[in-house]
Write a protein that holds these residues in place. Sequence first.
Motif, PDB file in Angstrom:
ATOM      1  N   SER A 166      -6.671   3.632   7.478  1.00 26.29           N
ATOM      2  CA  SER A 166      -6.453   2.826   6.273  1.00 26.29           C
ATOM      3  C   SER A 166      -6.772   3.621   5.014  1.00 26.29           C
ATOM      4  N   PHE A 167      -7.797   4.468   5.059  1.00 26.75           N
ATOM      5  CA  PHE A 167      -8.122   5.291   3.896  1.00 26.75           C
ATOM      6  C   PHE A 167      -7.026   6.312   3.616  1.00 26.75           C
ATOM      7  N   ILE A 168      -6.487   6.932   4.666  1.00 27.38           N
ATOM      8  CA  ILE A 168      -5.427   7.928   4.487  1.00 27.38           C
ATOM      9  C   ILE A 168      -4.173   7.273   3.916  1.00 27.38           C
ATOM     10  N   ILE A 169      -3.794   6.110   4.455  1.00 22.93           N
ATOM     11  CA  ILE A 169      -2.610   5.413   3.942  1.00 22.93           C
ATOM     12  C   ILE A 169      -2.814   5.008   2.488  1.00 22.93           C
ATOM     13  N   ALA A 170      -4.014   4.520   2.162  1.00 22.25           N
ATOM     14  CA  ALA A 170      -4.291   4.132   0.780  1.00 22.25           C
ATOM     15  C   ALA A 170      -4.224   5.334  -0.160  1.00 22.25           C
ATOM     16  N   THR A 171      -4.705   6.479   0.300  1.00 22.33           N
ATOM     17  CA  THR A 171      -4.642   7.689  -0.525  1.00 22.33           C
ATOM     18  C   THR A 171      -3.200   8.115  -0.757  1.00 22.33           C
ATOM     19  N   VAL A 172      -2.371   8.033   0.290  1.00 21.86           N
ATOM     20  CA  VAL A 172      -0.958   8.374   0.150  1.00 21.86           C
ATOM     21  C   VAL A 172      -0.271   7.418  -0.822  1.00 21.86           C
ATOM     22  N   VAL A 173      -0.582   6.114  -0.713  1.00 23.34           N
ATOM     23  CA  VAL A 173       0.004   5.123  -1.620  1.00 23.34           C
ATOM     24  C   VAL A 173      -0.390   5.416  -3.063  1.00 23.34           C
ATOM     25  N   ALA A 174      -1.664   5.737  -3.287  1.00 20.17           N
ATOM     26  CA  ALA A 174      -2.115   6.048  -4.643  1.00 20.17           C
ATOM     27  C   ALA A 174      -1.432   7.298  -5.187  1.00 20.17           C
ATOM     28  N   SER A 175      -1.232   8.301  -4.331  1.00 21.65           N
ATOM     29  CA  SER A 175      -0.560   9.527  -4.771  1.00 21.65           C
ATOM     30  C   SER A 175       0.898   9.253  -5.139  1.00 21.65           C
ATOM     31  N   ILE A 176       1.584   8.450  -4.310  1.00 19.65           N
ATOM     32  CA  ILE A 176       2.976   8.117  -4.600  1.00 19.65           C
ATOM     33  C   ILE A 176       3.066   7.291  -5.883  1.00 19.65           C
ATOM     34  N   PHE A 177       2.105   6.407  -6.106  1.00 15.47           N
ATOM     35  CA  PHE A 177       2.087   5.618  -7.337  1.00 15.47           C
ATOM     36  C   PHE A 177       1.922   6.516  -8.563  1.00 15.47           C
ATOM     37  N   PHE A 178       1.090   7.549  -8.440  1.00 15.17           N
ATOM     38  CA  PHE A 178       0.905   8.490  -9.546  1.00 15.17           C
ATOM     39  C   PHE A 178       2.205   9.239  -9.834  1.00 15.17           C
ATOM     40  N   VAL A 179       2.902   9.672  -8.785  1.00 17.09           N
ATOM     41  CA  VAL A 179       4.183  10.353  -8.972  1.00 17.09           C
ATOM     42  C   VAL A 179       5.211   9.399  -9.571  1.00 17.09           C
ATOM     43  N   ASN A 216     -13.873   3.183  13.744  1.00 15.63           N
ATOM     44  CA  ASN A 216     -13.843   4.242  12.735  1.00 15.63           C
ATOM     45  C   ASN A 216     -12.435   4.804  12.540  1.00 15.63           C
ATOM     46  N   ALA A 217     -11.627   4.800  13.604  1.00 18.62           N
ATOM     47  CA  ALA A 217     -10.241   5.255  13.467  1.00 18.62           C
ATOM     48  C   ALA A 217      -9.470   4.352  12.508  1.00 18.62           C
ATOM     49  N   VAL A 218      -9.700   3.037  12.594  1.00 21.02           N
ATOM     50  CA  VAL A 218      -9.047   2.109  11.668  1.00 21.02           C
ATOM     51  C   VAL A 218      -9.468   2.403  10.231  1.00 21.02           C
ATOM     52  N   ASP A 219     -10.761   2.678  10.016  1.00 25.89           N
ATOM     53  CA  ASP A 219     -11.235   2.981   8.665  1.00 25.89           C
ATOM     54  C   ASP A 219     -10.546   4.214   8.098  1.00 25.89           C
ATOM     55  N   TRP A 220     -10.449   5.269   8.895  1.00 23.94           N
ATOM     56  CA  TRP A 220      -9.871   6.507   8.392  1.00 23.94           C
ATOM     57  C   TRP A 220      -8.353   6.391   8.194  1.00 23.94           C
TER      58      TRP A 220
END
Length: 499
Positions: free
Chosen positions: A263-276, A257-261
Motif C-alpha cells: 500500500s505504501f509503494i502504490i501510494a508513492t507511485v500515485v503521488a509521483s504520477i500526480f506530481f507529473v 507487513n506485506a500489505v503495509d509495504w
Amino acid sequence: RRSEDVLSVFDLGGAREPNQTWYINSYGSDPVPNAAEYLHFNRIVGGLRFRQRVSPSSTSSCKFPSFRNRDAFNRWYGKACVPNHQEIAYPPELGDAEVFTDASRLEWMIPAVDSFERIMEQVLDMEDGCSQLAAKNRSECYCQSCANLPWLREDVQRLEVAMISYNAHYGLLTYTGVHFWFLRGGRFHKRLEMTSVFVNSAQPVAENSLTGAFSGLWAVLLLWVFIAEVREIGQILVNADTSWYRALLEEYIGFSNAVDWISFIIATVVASIFFVLAIQTAHLQAKMKDLLMGAGNGREAYLDLVSSFFAEYEATYAQESTYRVMLSAYPLMLILRLLKSFDAQPRLAIITETLREASQDMLHFSLALSAMVVCLCLEGVLLFGRDIEDMGNFARAFHFAFRIIFSEEEDAFHKLEQVSRLAAYGWFTIFTVLVVIILLNMLLAIIMDNYMMVKKRSQSLESLPHQIREMWRRWRMSRRKERVKLDQIWAAFAEDAVY
C-alpha cells in the motif's frame, strides 16, 4: 407575426435586410452565433482535425485458392489488396478509441483563421481530390494530402474527426472524436468518444485548496506508516540473535507487513504520477495561452500552435488516465488493510478465518469447477461463436457464462436459440444444471460449513463492544497513573535485552 418582445431582444425594430447579421442586445455589437461556438456553452479551441490510418496495398497480400497460376487470379481480381492488420472484429470500446497510431493524411479546419467559404471549399477538395479546380475558379488545392485522389479511399483502416472545446463554466477541456473503423468484410464500426481534462487540475488554485489539504494529510499519514515500519525493522535487526535476513524472515516478513509495504509503494507511485500530472497540466495551460494569442500570426504559424496544443492535450489526458488507473488500485489495498485490522478483533476476524479454513477445500473444488466451465465455454464458442458476438471467442463466452450464473443475462436463451433451438436447449440445460444448480451450490456449502465452524469457535471470545469498553477503562486508568502501558513494558524489556 413578430411580437414586440422578439423585436426588442434581437434588435429587429429598425429597417434591416433579411440576410444581415442578427445581434443580441446583451452582447453589444458581437454577432450571434459567435465564431467557433459549440452547444452554446462551449468554444472550439484551435480547430477540427481529420486523420487516417491506412494499409499498404499489394497483390502479394491477396489470398487466393492454392493453385499454381496466381497471376491469373490477380488479373481476374483486377486490383491490389489492402489488408487491415489492426482490424477489430467486435464493436469498439473506449480503449480502442483512445489510441490512434500511425496517423496519416492529416487535414485541419481552423475557424479562427479560415473563413466559412474556405472551409467549405476544403471539404469539396477532400471529396473530389482537387480534380475540379478549374470549375471552382481557383488553382490552389486546400486538401494537402489528397494528391489528386479523394481523401477517403479503399486503403483506409480507421478515420477520426476530432475537435477540442472549452467550457468556461467548469474550466473543462473536452476532446470530441468521431471514429470510424472500416472492415474488409464490408462493414464499418462507428464510435463517438469524449474525454475531458480540467485545466486547473492539480494546480495550486483556490478551488483545489480543500483537495490539497486532504492530500497533505494523506502524505503525512503515509510518512508516519513508513517511519513506523522502518523503526520496527530497526528494532528487529538490533535485537537479532541470528543473521539479519533470518531475523527478518522469522519476525517481520508476513501478510500483515506485506500489505503495509504494498500500500505504501502504490501510494508513492500515485503521488509521483500526480506530481507529473500537475506539471503536464501547467504545460497544457501554457500551450492554450500561446494558441489563444497567436491567431494573428498567419495560418501556418497558427497551425503549428494548434497541432502542438492537440499533442499536449493527448499527453495530459494519458497522464490523467494513468493517474486514475493507479489510484483505483489503492482502494483494493484499503480492503486488505481492513482485513488485516479485523484480525485484531476475534469477532471481526470471522471473514478472514473462514477464508483461511476453507482455502484448501476451495482450491480443490475450483479445479473441478474451472474445468467444467472451460469445457462448456469452448463448446459454446464452437456452436454459437460465428453468429453471436457474446460467444465470439473464449473470453467473451466466459464472461457470458459468468453473467448467466448471476442472472445478469436474462435473455441468454433467446440469443442462443436464434442460431439453433436444439443446440440452445442442450447447452443451456447442461450449463444451468451442472454449473448453476450443482457446482455453485456446492461452493456455497463449502463456505457456509467453514463459516459455521469458525462462528461456533468465536462465540465465547471477546465482542467488539466489550473490547471498546476495555480500551476506555485502560485509557482512564493510564490517565490516573493507575497502570503502565503495554508498549512501555515492552520497551523496558527490549532495553534490557539490548544491554
